[in-house]
Write a protein that holds these residues in place. Structure first.
Motif, short mmCIF file in Angstrom:
data_model
loop_
_atom_site.label_atom_id
_atom_site.label_comp_id
_atom_site.label_asym_id
_atom_site.label_seq_id
_atom_site.Cartn_x
_atom_site.Cartn_y
_atom_site.Cartn_z
N PHE A 151 42.37 39.39 39.63
CA PHE A 151 42.10 40.42 40.62
C PHE A 151 40.77 40.02 41.26
O PHE A 151 39.71 40.13 40.63
CB PHE A 151 42.00 41.79 39.95
CG PHE A 151 42.05 42.94 40.91
CD1 PHE A 151 43.26 43.56 41.20
CD2 PHE A 151 40.91 43.41 41.53
CE1 PHE A 151 43.32 44.63 42.09
CE2 PHE A 151 40.95 44.47 42.42
CZ PHE A 151 42.15 45.09 42.70
N LYS B 30 41.07 43.69 35.14
CA LYS B 30 40.41 43.59 36.44
C LYS B 30 38.89 43.57 36.20
O LYS B 30 38.41 43.94 35.14
CB LYS B 30 40.78 44.79 37.31
CG LYS B 30 42.26 44.89 37.65
CD LYS B 30 42.53 45.86 38.79
CE LYS B 30 42.07 47.26 38.48
NZ LYS B 30 42.43 48.22 39.56
N TRP C 178 45.11 41.41 43.30
CA TRP C 178 45.75 40.42 42.44
C TRP C 178 46.16 39.22 43.28
O TRP C 178 46.75 39.37 44.35
CB TRP C 178 46.97 41.00 41.72
CG TRP C 178 46.58 41.94 40.63
CD1 TRP C 178 46.74 43.30 40.61
CD2 TRP C 178 45.96 41.59 39.39
NE1 TRP C 178 46.24 43.81 39.44
CE2 TRP C 178 45.75 42.79 38.67
CE3 TRP C 178 45.54 40.39 38.81
CZ2 TRP C 178 45.16 42.82 37.41
CZ3 TRP C 178 44.94 40.41 37.56
CH2 TRP C 178 44.76 41.61 36.88
#
Length: 254
Positions: free
Chosen positions: A210, A169, A182
């Motif tokens: 993400f 992320k 996501w």
């Protein structure tokens, strides 16, 4: 020098091909001699694992980043045509492993095969229809049904925060939120449907991130509008908003 000579003859050959799509494919094959090795690999793999080649179909992935080979209507192989393909394949496998039990719309099963220093992706082939395989009028008639499925997919994946992939992320502490989390990142036509427009599979997860959904959704909306599916994105966003705000604060995939 070899590359210059190859490019010279490639330009001559491609200049004789009137079809733009065919010309583009021929150019990629001529400029990537490894394509022939990839196809040989598939044939050898088929001899060992599928009793030989009965049917083979070759295409190019989006942006010509990959060579895609469909074998016997049972296996799909994806070979990188650019540097960084190995890392992208490993990343996709991690995302597949983390999200495959969360997604409401299945992923095709995936494995990685190491071959000659390359990471080859093999997927299960799933038979279905793309959005473009349906008449435009039929898509519009079933617009609400399709929008509900896509919105539910966006909502559940977007609310997920599996620990296995938190390190990829933007920040490990980033949390899912409205239109943020996501996201498959290419929902325009990367899904397969049955004859009743039930989505049976979502394809090509390699660009999943993400992220904020909005930019990718604008691309999908432009594609849908261009092909006559006007209003579909409006319905998707309406359904997604309803799902999100009715369950605000409830995150899945923990």
């Amino acid at each position: 020098m070899a590359i210059s000579i190859r490019s010279f003859f490639t330009n001559i050959i491609c200049g004789l091909i009137p079809s733009r799509d065919l010309r583009h494919r021929v150019r990629v094959f001529l400029n990537n001699p490894s394509c022939r090795l990839y196809i040989r690999f598939v044939r050898e793999w088929a001899e060992k694992n599928r009793g030989g080649v009965r049917k083979i179909k070759i295409s190019l992935g989006c942006g010509c980043q990959n060579l895609v080979v469909l074998l016997n209507d049972s296996d799909v192989f994806k070979f990188p045509l650019h540097s960084g393909g190995n890392e992208l394949a490993q990343r996709e496998l991690r995302i597949y492993s983390a999200l495959r039990t969360i997604t409401p719309i299945p992923m095709p099963s995936m494995e990685i095969i190491h071959w000659r220093g390359l990471v080859v992706r093999r997927y299960e082939f799933i038979r279905g229809k793309l959005l473009c395989d349906f008449p435009t009028d039929s898509v519009l008639v079933h617009r609400e049904h399709l929008a509900k499925q896509l919105a539910n997919f966006m909502y559940i994946i977007g609310c997920a925060d599996p620990t296995q992939i938190r390190d990829i992320k933007p920040s490990k502490t980033s949390r899912p939120g409205f239109m943020y989390g996501w996201f498959h990142n290419d929902i325009g036509q990367n899904f397969l449907m049955d004859d009743d427009m039930n989505i049976i599979c979502f394809l090509d997860w390699e660009n999943t991130q993400f992220c904020d959904f909005r930019e990718s959704l604008r691309h999908a909306e432009r594609f849908w509008n261009k092909n006559g599916y006007r209003g579909l994105m409006t319905d998707v966003l309406s359904q997604y908003s309803r799902l999100y705000y009715s369950s605000q604060g409830q995150f899945l995939g923990e």
